[in-house]
Design a protein around this motif. Structure first.
Motif, PDB file in Angstrom:
ATOM      1  N   SER A  89       0.832  -1.207   0.000  1.00 41.54           N
ATOM      2  CA  SER A  89       0.000   0.000   0.000  1.00 41.54           C
ATOM      3  C   SER A  89       0.862   1.250   0.000  1.00 41.54           C
ATOM      4  O   SER A  89       1.999   1.227   0.483  1.00 41.54           O
ATOM      5  CB  SER A  89      -0.892   0.030   1.247  1.00 41.54           C
ATOM      6  OG  SER A  89      -1.716  -1.094   1.307  1.00 41.54           O
ATOM      7  N   ILE A  91       0.402   5.754   0.442  1.00 42.27           N
ATOM      8  CA  ILE A  91      -0.338   7.006   0.581  1.00 42.27           C
ATOM      9  C   ILE A  91       0.500   8.083  -0.082  1.00 42.27           C
ATOM     10  O   ILE A  91       1.672   8.248   0.257  1.00 42.27           O
ATOM     11  CB  ILE A  91      -0.563   7.359   2.071  1.00 42.27           C
ATOM     12  CG1 ILE A  91      -1.407   6.285   2.754  1.00 42.27           C
ATOM     13  CG2 ILE A  91      -1.208   8.734   2.202  1.00 42.27           C
ATOM     14  CD1 ILE A  91      -1.467   6.422   4.273  1.00 42.27           C
ATOM     15  N   ILE A 112      -4.483   7.186  -2.463  1.00 49.91           N
ATOM     16  CA  ILE A 112      -4.100   6.021  -1.685  1.00 49.91           C
ATOM     17  C   ILE A 112      -4.404   4.802  -2.541  1.00 49.91           C
ATOM     18  O   ILE A 112      -5.446   4.742  -3.194  1.00 49.91           O
ATOM     19  CB  ILE A 112      -4.823   5.964  -0.313  1.00 49.91           C
ATOM     20  CG1 ILE A 112      -4.324   4.773   0.519  1.00 49.91           C
ATOM     21  CG2 ILE A 112      -6.328   5.939  -0.481  1.00 49.91           C
ATOM     22  CD1 ILE A 112      -4.804   4.797   1.967  1.00 49.91           C
ATOM     23  N   VAL A 114      -4.136   0.426  -2.541  1.00 51.05           N
ATOM     24  CA  VAL A 114      -3.985  -0.779  -1.724  1.00 51.05           C
ATOM     25  C   VAL A 114      -4.035  -1.990  -2.651  1.00 51.05           C
ATOM     26  O   VAL A 114      -4.926  -2.084  -3.492  1.00 51.05           O
ATOM     27  CB  VAL A 114      -5.127  -0.850  -0.677  1.00 51.05           C
ATOM     28  CG1 VAL A 114      -5.084  -2.145   0.108  1.00 51.05           C
ATOM     29  CG2 VAL A 114      -5.082   0.355   0.252  1.00 51.05           C
ATOM     30  N   GLU A 139      -3.172   6.952   7.882  1.00 47.36           N
ATOM     31  CA  GLU A 139      -3.062   5.550   8.289  1.00 47.36           C
ATOM     32  C   GLU A 139      -4.415   4.937   8.627  1.00 47.36           C
ATOM     33  O   GLU A 139      -4.597   3.727   8.494  1.00 47.36           O
ATOM     34  CB  GLU A 139      -2.096   5.418   9.468  1.00 47.36           C
ATOM     35  CG  GLU A 139      -0.642   5.705   9.107  1.00 47.36           C
ATOM     36  CD  GLU A 139      -0.334   7.200   8.940  1.00 47.36           C
ATOM     37  OE1 GLU A 139      -1.090   8.066   9.448  1.00 47.36           O
ATOM     38  OE2 GLU A 139       0.670   7.509   8.278  1.00 47.36           O
ATOM     39  N   ASP A 141      -7.225   5.608   7.003  1.00 48.63           N
ATOM     40  CA  ASP A 141      -7.741   5.211   5.686  1.00 48.63           C
ATOM     41  C   ASP A 141      -7.063   3.929   5.216  1.00 48.63           C
ATOM     42  O   ASP A 141      -7.724   3.007   4.730  1.00 48.63           O
ATOM     43  CB  ASP A 141      -7.491   6.316   4.643  1.00 48.63           C
ATOM     44  CG  ASP A 141      -8.273   7.577   4.924  1.00 48.63           C
ATOM     45  OD1 ASP A 141      -9.513   7.536   4.862  1.00 48.63           O
ATOM     46  OD2 ASP A 141      -7.635   8.610   5.203  1.00 48.63           O
ATOM     47  N   GLN A 142      -5.756   3.880   5.361  1.00 46.15           N
ATOM     48  CA  GLN A 142      -5.008   2.707   4.899  1.00 46.15           C
ATOM     49  C   GLN A 142      -5.484   1.446   5.615  1.00 46.15           C
ATOM     50  O   GLN A 142      -5.767   0.429   4.972  1.00 46.15           O
ATOM     51  CB  GLN A 142      -3.513   2.904   5.112  1.00 46.15           C
ATOM     52  CG  GLN A 142      -2.685   1.761   4.570  1.00 46.15           C
ATOM     53  CD  GLN A 142      -1.199   2.078   4.604  1.00 46.15           C
ATOM     54  OE1 GLN A 142      -0.779   3.205   4.831  1.00 46.15           O
ATOM     55  NE2 GLN A 142      -0.402   1.072   4.361  1.00 46.15           N
ATOM     56  N   VAL A 146      -7.357  -1.583   3.650  1.00 42.98           N
ATOM     57  CA  VAL A 146      -6.719  -2.905   3.667  1.00 42.98           C
ATOM     58  C   VAL A 146      -7.715  -3.949   4.178  1.00 42.98           C
ATOM     59  O   VAL A 146      -7.832  -5.043   3.624  1.00 42.98           O
ATOM     60  CB  VAL A 146      -5.422  -2.889   4.508  1.00 42.98           C
ATOM     61  CG1 VAL A 146      -4.960  -4.296   4.837  1.00 42.98           C
ATOM     62  CG2 VAL A 146      -4.338  -2.120   3.776  1.00 42.98           C
TER      63      VAL A 146
END
Length: 155
Positions: A89, A91, A112, A114, A139, A141-142, A146
């Motif tokens: 991933s 950003i 972003i 993924v 993070e 959002d990540q 994920v």
């Protein structure tokens, strides 16, 4: 509600909608729609680029919500191609500063991406989310994206 809670609720909703669905297209289309609706207008473009089975080093646009997307992206080119090549991933707070960025829509300012995996661990594609805002993703959002991609794998 805070963003982490919004992702938690959205993850449950997506899991419920795609439970038992055998079509990858239907799972990806549903996830793109629900993500775009939940986080608009921050999510300007939300969708999937999938590995082309005839050209396994190229991503082809899949289900998405937003303006016209790039049709094909070679592995290693732009943000999506970078994630396809590295399977990690990323950003990007300012896409204009990313080396080799592909401007599918000039309104995009941050992104972003993924990776999405198949059950056998091979790359199915990538989930790509763009925003017109600079620095729109973090993070939280990540982690949320994920987890949503993990649910799409196991649906």
């Amino acid at each position: 509600m805070d963003k982490a809670e919004a992702y938690r609720q959205l993850t449950e909703e997506i899991a419920s909608v795609v439970a038992g669905e055998t079509s990858e297209t239907a799972r990806y289309a549903s996830a793109a729609c629900l993500l775009a609706q939940a986080f608009q207008p921050r999510f300007f473009w939300t969708g999937f680029y999938l590995v082309d089975p005839l050209k396994p080093d190229v991503l082809v646009v899949g289900p998405y919500q937003g303006t016209l997307g790039c049709l094909r992206i070679p592995f290693g080119r732009g943000v999506c191609g970078h994630v396809a090549a590295t399977r990690a991933s990323i950003i990007v707070p300012d896409v204009h500063a990313f080396p080799g960025h592909i401007a599918c829509d000039s309104a995009s300012n941050s992104e972003i991406v993924v990776p999405v995996f198949k059950a056998d661990g091979s790359l199915a594609g990538v989930l790509d989310v763009d925003s017109t805002e600079f620095g729109a993703f973090d993070e939280i959002d990540q982690a949320g994206l994920v987890e949503i991609c993990r649910i799409l794998l196991t649906a």
